[in-house]
Design a protein around this motif. Structure first.
Motif, PDB file in Angstrom:
ATOM      1  N   ARG A 101       0.800  -1.224   0.000  1.00 50.53           N
ATOM      2  CA  ARG A 101       0.000   0.000   0.000  1.00 50.53           C
ATOM      3  C   ARG A 101       0.838   1.281   0.000  1.00 50.53           C
ATOM      4  N   VAL A 102       2.125   1.168   0.193  1.00 47.56           N
ATOM      5  CA  VAL A 102       3.005   2.344   0.180  1.00 47.56           C
ATOM      6  C   VAL A 102       3.487   2.673  -1.233  1.00 47.56           C
ATOM      7  N   ARG A 103       3.226   1.799  -2.206  1.00 53.49           N
ATOM      8  CA  ARG A 103       3.652   2.041  -3.592  1.00 53.49           C
ATOM      9  C   ARG A 103       2.836   3.173  -4.198  1.00 53.49           C
ATOM     10  N   THR A 104       3.485   3.985  -5.025  1.00 53.88           N
ATOM     11  CA  THR A 104       2.741   5.012  -5.750  1.00 53.88           C
ATOM     12  C   THR A 104       2.056   4.366  -6.949  1.00 53.88           C
ATOM     13  N   LEU A 105       0.908   4.922  -7.335  1.00 57.40           N
ATOM     14  CA  LEU A 105       0.178   4.397  -8.488  1.00 57.40           C
ATOM     15  C   LEU A 105       0.870   4.759  -9.801  1.00 57.40           C
ATOM     16  N   LYS A 106       1.532   5.920  -9.838  1.00 53.06           N
ATOM     17  CA  LYS A 106       2.225   6.330 -11.060  1.00 53.06           C
ATOM     18  C   LYS A 106       3.333   5.327 -11.371  1.00 53.06           C
ATOM     19  N   ASN A 107       3.299   4.776 -12.577  1.00 46.63           N
ATOM     20  CA  ASN A 107       4.250   3.775 -13.079  1.00 46.63           C
ATOM     21  C   ASN A 107       4.131   2.413 -12.390  1.00 46.63           C
ATOM     22  N   LEU A 108       2.997   2.164 -11.752  1.00 42.06           N
ATOM     23  CA  LEU A 108       2.743   0.875 -11.121  1.00 42.06           C
ATOM     24  C   LEU A 108       2.479  -0.185 -12.188  1.00 42.06           C
ATOM     25  N   GLN A 109       3.193  -1.310 -12.122  1.00 43.30           N
ATOM     26  CA  GLN A 109       2.946  -2.388 -13.069  1.00 43.30           C
ATOM     27  C   GLN A 109       1.596  -3.012 -12.749  1.00 43.30           C
ATOM     28  N   MET A 110       0.729  -3.036 -13.755  1.00 49.11           N
ATOM     29  CA  MET A 110      -0.612  -3.597 -13.552  1.00 49.11           C
ATOM     30  C   MET A 110      -0.942  -4.722 -14.526  1.00 49.11           C
ATOM     31  N   LEU A 111      -0.103  -4.928 -15.547  1.00 50.68           N
ATOM     32  CA  LEU A 111      -0.245  -6.047 -16.478  1.00 50.68           C
ATOM     33  C   LEU A 111       1.067  -6.805 -16.477  1.00 50.68           C
ATOM     34  N   TYR A 112       1.014  -8.131 -16.363  1.00 57.58           N
ATOM     35  CA  TYR A 112       2.252  -8.893 -16.406  1.00 57.58           C
ATOM     36  C   TYR A 112       2.027 -10.339 -16.840  1.00 57.58           C
ATOM     37  N   ASP A 113       3.092 -10.882 -17.427  1.00 58.34           N
ATOM     38  CA  ASP A 113       3.154 -12.305 -17.826  1.00 58.34           C
ATOM     39  C   ASP A 113       2.217 -12.708 -18.955  1.00 58.34           C
ATOM     40  N   PHE A 114       1.854 -11.801 -19.846  1.00 61.06           N
ATOM     41  CA  PHE A 114       1.023 -12.150 -20.995  1.00 61.06           C
ATOM     42  C   PHE A 114       1.913 -12.734 -22.095  1.00 61.06           C
ATOM     43  N   THR A 115       1.536 -13.899 -22.611  1.00 62.96           N
ATOM     44  CA  THR A 115       2.311 -14.531 -23.674  1.00 62.96           C
ATOM     45  C   THR A 115       1.402 -14.844 -24.859  1.00 62.96           C
TER      46      THR A 115
END
Length: 140
Positions: free
Chosen positions: A74-88
């Motif tokens: 919860r301390v992470r900033t939303l700006k540049n937060l990875q929200m999509l990952y591992d799509f192949t």
């Protein structure tokens, strides 16, 4: 002559039936909610995406990931937060990935499908058929 014309016509029809887009999903995409903008890039052999802007981020660039189900995140900033990952997969559909939704702090199984040069369909599921789908528009 008739046979040559028929072959040319069949080839033309085959061309029209093929998607006429470049199948490059990398770039910056506009989401339909909260003015979100997500940058999709290649991350090794998969696709990933980070939240680069939204209405909330423009108002407060230091906005935190306060709805994350993991309190330590919860301390992470939303700006540049990875929200999509591992799509192949690819070139027009990627599967097996995860979608993080900062609005509810949940992570969902996802698919990305390019439906035109400038549109993609993102689908996130808790478990099928409990899914939500959005259409995103390319910004650049």
């Amino acid at each position: 002559m008739f046979r040559t014309t028929m072959i040319a016509a069949a080839a033309a029809l085959g061309f029209l039936a093929t998607p006429a887009f470049a199948a490059d999903v990398t770039g910056v995409w506009q989401t339909p909610t909260n003015g979100g903008q997500v940058e999709i890039a290649r991350c090794g052999n998969s696709l990933c995406g980070k939240l680069v802007s939204s209405n909330h981020i423009r108002e407060n660039p230091t906005l935190k990931d306060v709805r994350n189900k993991d309190e330590s995140q919860r301390v992470r900033t939303l700006k540049n937060l990875q929200m999509l990952y591992d799509f192949t997969g690819g070139p027009a559909k990627w599967t097996g990935g995860k979608v993080y939704n900062p609005d509810d702090g949940g992570t969902y199984a996802g698919t990305i499908e390019l439906i035109g040069d400038n549109q993609l369909k993102l689908k996130g599921c808790i478990v099928a058929p409990l899914c939500k789908t959005q259409v995103w528009t390319r910004l650049r």
